[in-house]
Design a protein around this motif. Structure first.
Motif, PDB file in Angstrom:
ATOM      1  N   ALA A 200     -31.708 -61.608  18.611  1.00 42.90           N
ATOM      2  CA  ALA A 200     -32.817 -60.666  18.824  1.00 42.90           C
ATOM      3  C   ALA A 200     -33.244 -60.589  20.280  1.00 42.90           C
ATOM      4  O   ALA A 200     -34.113 -59.785  20.628  1.00 42.90           O
ATOM      5  CB  ALA A 200     -34.006 -61.066  17.952  1.00 42.90           C
ATOM      6  N   GLY A 201     -32.644 -61.419  21.146  1.00 44.26           N
ATOM      7  CA  GLY A 201     -32.992 -61.382  22.561  1.00 44.26           C
ATOM      8  C   GLY A 201     -34.248 -62.150  22.910  1.00 44.26           C
ATOM      9  O   GLY A 201     -34.880 -61.882  23.946  1.00 44.26           O
ATOM     10  N   TYR A 202     -34.619 -63.113  22.080  1.00 40.26           N
ATOM     11  CA  TYR A 202     -35.789 -63.946  22.344  1.00 40.26           C
ATOM     12  C   TYR A 202     -35.363 -65.269  22.973  1.00 40.26           C
ATOM     13  O   TYR A 202     -34.226 -65.719  22.794  1.00 40.26           O
ATOM     14  CB  TYR A 202     -36.548 -64.223  21.038  1.00 40.26           C
ATOM     15  CG  TYR A 202     -37.488 -63.106  20.626  1.00 40.26           C
ATOM     16  CD1 TYR A 202     -38.867 -63.300  20.602  1.00 40.26           C
ATOM     17  CD2 TYR A 202     -37.004 -61.854  20.267  1.00 40.26           C
ATOM     18  CE1 TYR A 202     -39.738 -62.280  20.218  1.00 40.26           C
ATOM     19  CE2 TYR A 202     -37.858 -60.827  19.890  1.00 40.26           C
ATOM     20  CZ  TYR A 202     -39.220 -61.051  19.868  1.00 40.26           C
ATOM     21  OH  TYR A 202     -40.077 -60.047  19.510  1.00 40.26           O
ATOM     22  N   THR A 203     -36.263 -65.900  23.706  1.00 37.96           N
ATOM     23  CA  THR A 203     -36.020 -67.218  24.291  1.00 37.96           C
ATOM     24  C   THR A 203     -36.355 -68.299  23.269  1.00 37.96           C
ATOM     25  O   THR A 203     -37.479 -68.351  22.765  1.00 37.96           O
ATOM     26  CB  THR A 203     -36.881 -67.426  25.552  1.00 37.96           C
ATOM     27  OG1 THR A 203     -36.503 -66.479  26.549  1.00 37.96           O
ATOM     28  CG2 THR A 203     -36.710 -68.837  26.100  1.00 37.96           C
ATOM     29  N   ASP A 204     -35.407 -69.145  22.960  1.00 39.65           N
ATOM     30  CA  ASP A 204     -35.614 -70.220  21.992  1.00 39.65           C
ATOM     31  C   ASP A 204     -36.455 -71.326  22.630  1.00 39.65           C
ATOM     32  O   ASP A 204     -36.109 -71.855  23.684  1.00 39.65           O
ATOM     33  CB  ASP A 204     -34.260 -70.776  21.556  1.00 39.65           C
ATOM     34  CG  ASP A 204     -34.357 -71.710  20.355  1.00 39.65           C
ATOM     35  OD1 ASP A 204     -35.424 -72.307  20.135  1.00 39.65           O
ATOM     36  OD2 ASP A 204     -33.344 -71.843  19.647  1.00 39.65           O
ATOM     37  N   GLN A 205     -37.572 -71.685  21.982  1.00 40.07           N
ATOM     38  CA  GLN A 205     -38.446 -72.707  22.551  1.00 40.07           C
ATOM     39  C   GLN A 205     -38.231 -74.076  21.930  1.00 40.07           C
ATOM     40  O   GLN A 205     -39.044 -74.984  22.127  1.00 40.07           O
ATOM     41  CB  GLN A 205     -39.923 -72.295  22.437  1.00 40.07           C
ATOM     42  CG  GLN A 205     -40.493 -72.056  21.028  1.00 40.07           C
ATOM     43  CD  GLN A 205     -40.707 -73.286  20.187  1.00 40.07           C
ATOM     44  OE1 GLN A 205     -39.815 -73.644  19.428  1.00 40.07           O
ATOM     45  NE2 GLN A 205     -41.856 -73.927  20.297  1.00 40.07           N
ATOM     46  N   THR A 206     -37.123 -74.255  21.204  1.00 46.56           N
ATOM     47  CA  THR A 206     -36.873 -75.526  20.527  1.00 46.56           C
ATOM     48  C   THR A 206     -36.850 -76.700  21.496  1.00 46.56           C
ATOM     49  O   THR A 206     -37.324 -77.792  21.176  1.00 46.56           O
ATOM     50  CB  THR A 206     -35.542 -75.463  19.752  1.00 46.56           C
ATOM     51  OG1 THR A 206     -35.581 -74.373  18.825  1.00 46.56           O
ATOM     52  CG2 THR A 206     -35.300 -76.755  19.001  1.00 46.56           C
ATOM     53  N   GLU A 207     -36.307 -76.499  22.673  1.00 43.96           N
ATOM     54  CA  GLU A 207     -36.172 -77.586  23.648  1.00 43.96           C
ATOM     55  C   GLU A 207     -37.517 -78.153  24.065  1.00 43.96           C
ATOM     56  O   GLU A 207     -37.655 -79.359  24.312  1.00 43.96           O
ATOM     57  CB  GLU A 207     -35.416 -77.097  24.879  1.00 43.96           C
ATOM     58  CG  GLU A 207     -35.175 -78.171  25.928  1.00 43.96           C
ATOM     59  CD  GLU A 207     -34.407 -77.647  27.136  1.00 43.96           C
ATOM     60  OE1 GLU A 207     -34.391 -78.350  28.165  1.00 43.96           O
ATOM     61  OE2 GLU A 207     -33.839 -76.538  27.044  1.00 43.96           O
ATOM     62  N   SER A 208     -38.536 -77.296  24.161  1.00 50.81           N
ATOM     63  CA  SER A 208     -39.875 -77.749  24.553  1.00 50.81           C
ATOM     64  C   SER A 208     -40.915 -76.772  24.048  1.00 50.81           C
ATOM     65  O   SER A 208     -40.769 -75.558  24.214  1.00 50.81           O
ATOM     66  CB  SER A 208     -39.985 -77.864  26.072  1.00 50.81           C
ATOM     67  OG  SER A 208     -41.331 -78.104  26.465  1.00 50.81           O
ATOM     68  N   ASP A 209     -41.967 -77.298  23.461  1.00 48.70           N
ATOM     69  CA  ASP A 209     -43.038 -76.433  22.984  1.00 48.70           C
ATOM     70  C   ASP A 209     -43.696 -75.680  24.135  1.00 48.70           C
ATOM     71  O   ASP A 209     -44.236 -74.587  23.949  1.00 48.70           O
ATOM     72  CB  ASP A 209     -44.084 -77.260  22.238  1.00 48.70           C
ATOM     73  CG  ASP A 209     -45.017 -76.402  21.392  1.00 48.70           C
ATOM     74  OD1 ASP A 209     -44.510 -75.599  20.583  1.00 48.70           O
ATOM     75  OD2 ASP A 209     -46.243 -76.519  21.550  1.00 48.70           O
ATOM     76  N   LEU A 210     -43.619 -76.239  25.341  1.00 49.26           N
ATOM     77  CA  LEU A 210     -44.241 -75.599  26.504  1.00 49.26           C
ATOM     78  C   LEU A 210     -43.524 -74.317  26.928  1.00 49.26           C
ATOM     79  O   LEU A 210     -44.087 -73.512  27.674  1.00 49.26           O
ATOM     80  CB  LEU A 210     -44.289 -76.574  27.681  1.00 49.26           C
ATOM     81  CG  LEU A 210     -45.295 -77.715  27.545  1.00 49.26           C
ATOM     82  CD1 LEU A 210     -45.111 -78.719  28.670  1.00 49.26           C
ATOM     83  CD2 LEU A 210     -46.719 -77.173  27.542  1.00 49.26           C
ATOM     84  N   LEU A 211     -42.305 -74.105  26.432  1.00 53.06           N
ATOM     85  CA  LEU A 211     -41.618 -72.861  26.737  1.00 53.06           C
ATOM     86  C   LEU A 211     -42.364 -71.664  26.159  1.00 53.06           C
ATOM     87  O   LEU A 211     -42.174 -70.535  26.601  1.00 53.06           O
ATOM     88  CB  LEU A 211     -40.181 -72.894  26.193  1.00 53.06           C
ATOM     89  CG  LEU A 211     -39.218 -73.819  26.952  1.00 53.06           C
ATOM     90  CD1 LEU A 211     -37.870 -73.890  26.236  1.00 53.06           C
ATOM     91  CD2 LEU A 211     -39.026 -73.336  28.380  1.00 53.06           C
ATOM     92  N   SER A 212     -43.214 -71.920  25.192  1.00 57.13           N
ATOM     93  CA  SER A 212     -44.021 -70.834  24.628  1.00 57.13           C
ATOM     94  C   SER A 212     -44.880 -70.167  25.691  1.00 57.13           C
ATOM     95  O   SER A 212     -45.164 -68.966  25.615  1.00 57.13           O
ATOM     96  CB  SER A 212     -44.916 -71.361  23.502  1.00 57.13           C
ATOM     97  OG  SER A 212     -45.830 -72.333  24.003  1.00 57.13           O
ATOM     98  N   VAL A 213     -45.277 -70.933  26.705  1.00 56.73           N
ATOM     99  CA  VAL A 213     -46.134 -70.373  27.751  1.00 56.73           C
ATOM    100  C   VAL A 213     -45.511 -70.438  29.140  1.00 56.73           C
ATOM    101  O   VAL A 213     -46.020 -69.818  30.075  1.00 56.73           O
ATOM    102  CB  VAL A 213     -47.509 -71.092  27.778  1.00 56.73           C
ATOM    103  CG1 VAL A 213     -48.307 -70.757  26.526  1.00 56.73           C
ATOM    104  CG2 VAL A 213     -47.356 -72.605  27.938  1.00 56.73           C
TER     105      VAL A 213
END
Length: 266
Positions: A200-213
């Motif tokens: 879908a072209g989204y960035t996977d934040q599994t590596e770090s919850d901080l990737l959400s922001v």
């Protein structure tokens, strides 16, 4: 329930906790602290009710924080205690939280607001904004939230410099978000699998919850928690697509109700 049991549960809900900030197992690995409320709605021992996620929509039936360890009696009691304080003793809660955050253990650290729950009132959000503005400059805060209209009014015009947020899909205010185009709102979508996040072209934040922001892309993808019952319920849909279907169903129901009312009035 006996009077003794009821009294004890009420006391647990209302007593002042020693610490407000904790670390769940996932966030502890990243050195992140968190503050938790109950997931969605419930009832205190005195019979009064609460709703910690007033904008919850399709996500309510798929929430990871309504199953597993979050439902253990001691955990739920702690979260309901926090909820009671933010509803009925907000000034005391704010003072305690502000003092706690000034401790050296939080210097250079991130604090996640609500690994379960959300901003349930203007007053509660405004208390957090004051806390963040008065916190040490090297203590940072972040959250996911479905309280879109509240943030539009109270946060976006003048956000604290140490606060970042990510809107999350699956709520009753999804329709207020800009999801595509040149300047989409930073938002998180929950997909059935990591493969679908990438597709879908989204960035996977599994590596770090901080990737959400902190990720460069404002489109954050979250693979669904591997909880069999919830995965079965979600099927091949995303939280956002389920909410769009729910919005359509609600709109059709309102249209039928309006037509019946018009018929009866004629």
């Amino acid at each position: 329930m006996s009077d003794t049991t009821t009294t004890e549960k009420t006391r647990t809900n209302t007593q002042k906790p020693r610490r407000l900030l904790t670390q769940n197992s996932q966030l502890r690995a990243e050195g992140i602290f968190n503050f938790s409320l109950p997931a969605w709605a419930g009832r205190f021992a005195d019979g009064s009710t609460y709703n910690a996620c007033p904008e919850a929509g399709a996500c309510a039936k798929l929430c990871y924080a309504r199953v597993g360890t979050y439902r253990f009696p001691v955990v739920l009691a702690a979260h309901e205690r926090n909820m009671w304080m933010t509803m009925h003793a907000l000034a005391d809660w704010e003072a305690q939280m502000a003092e706690e955050i000034r401790h050296k253990r939080f210097r250079g650290k991130w604090i996640r607001l609500h690994d379960s729950g959300d901003f349930h009132s203007d007053e509660y959000l405004e208390a957090w904004l004051r806390i963040m503005r008065d916190a040490p400059e090297d203590t940072w805060f972040y959250c996911y939230t479905k309280s879109v209209s509240m943030f539009r009014r109270l946060v976006e015009p003048n956000p604290p410099k140490n606060f970042l947020w990510c809107y999350s899909l699956g709520g009753m205010e999804d329709h207020l978000l800009v999801l595509e185009g040149d300047r989409p709102d930073r938002h998180a979508e929950v997909f059935p699998s990591a493969e679908e996040v990438e597709a879908a072209g989204y960035t996977d934040q599994t590596e770090s919850d901080l990737l959400s922001v902190l990720s460069e892309s404002p489109k954050v993808g979250i693979p669904a928690n591997r909880i069999p019952a919830l995965l079965k319920r979600q099927g091949s849909e995303t939280f956002g697509s389920l909410q769009r279907a729910l919005d359509k169903k609600i709109a059709e129901k309102r249209k039928r109700a309006a037509a019946r009312a018009l018929h009866l009035a004629s």
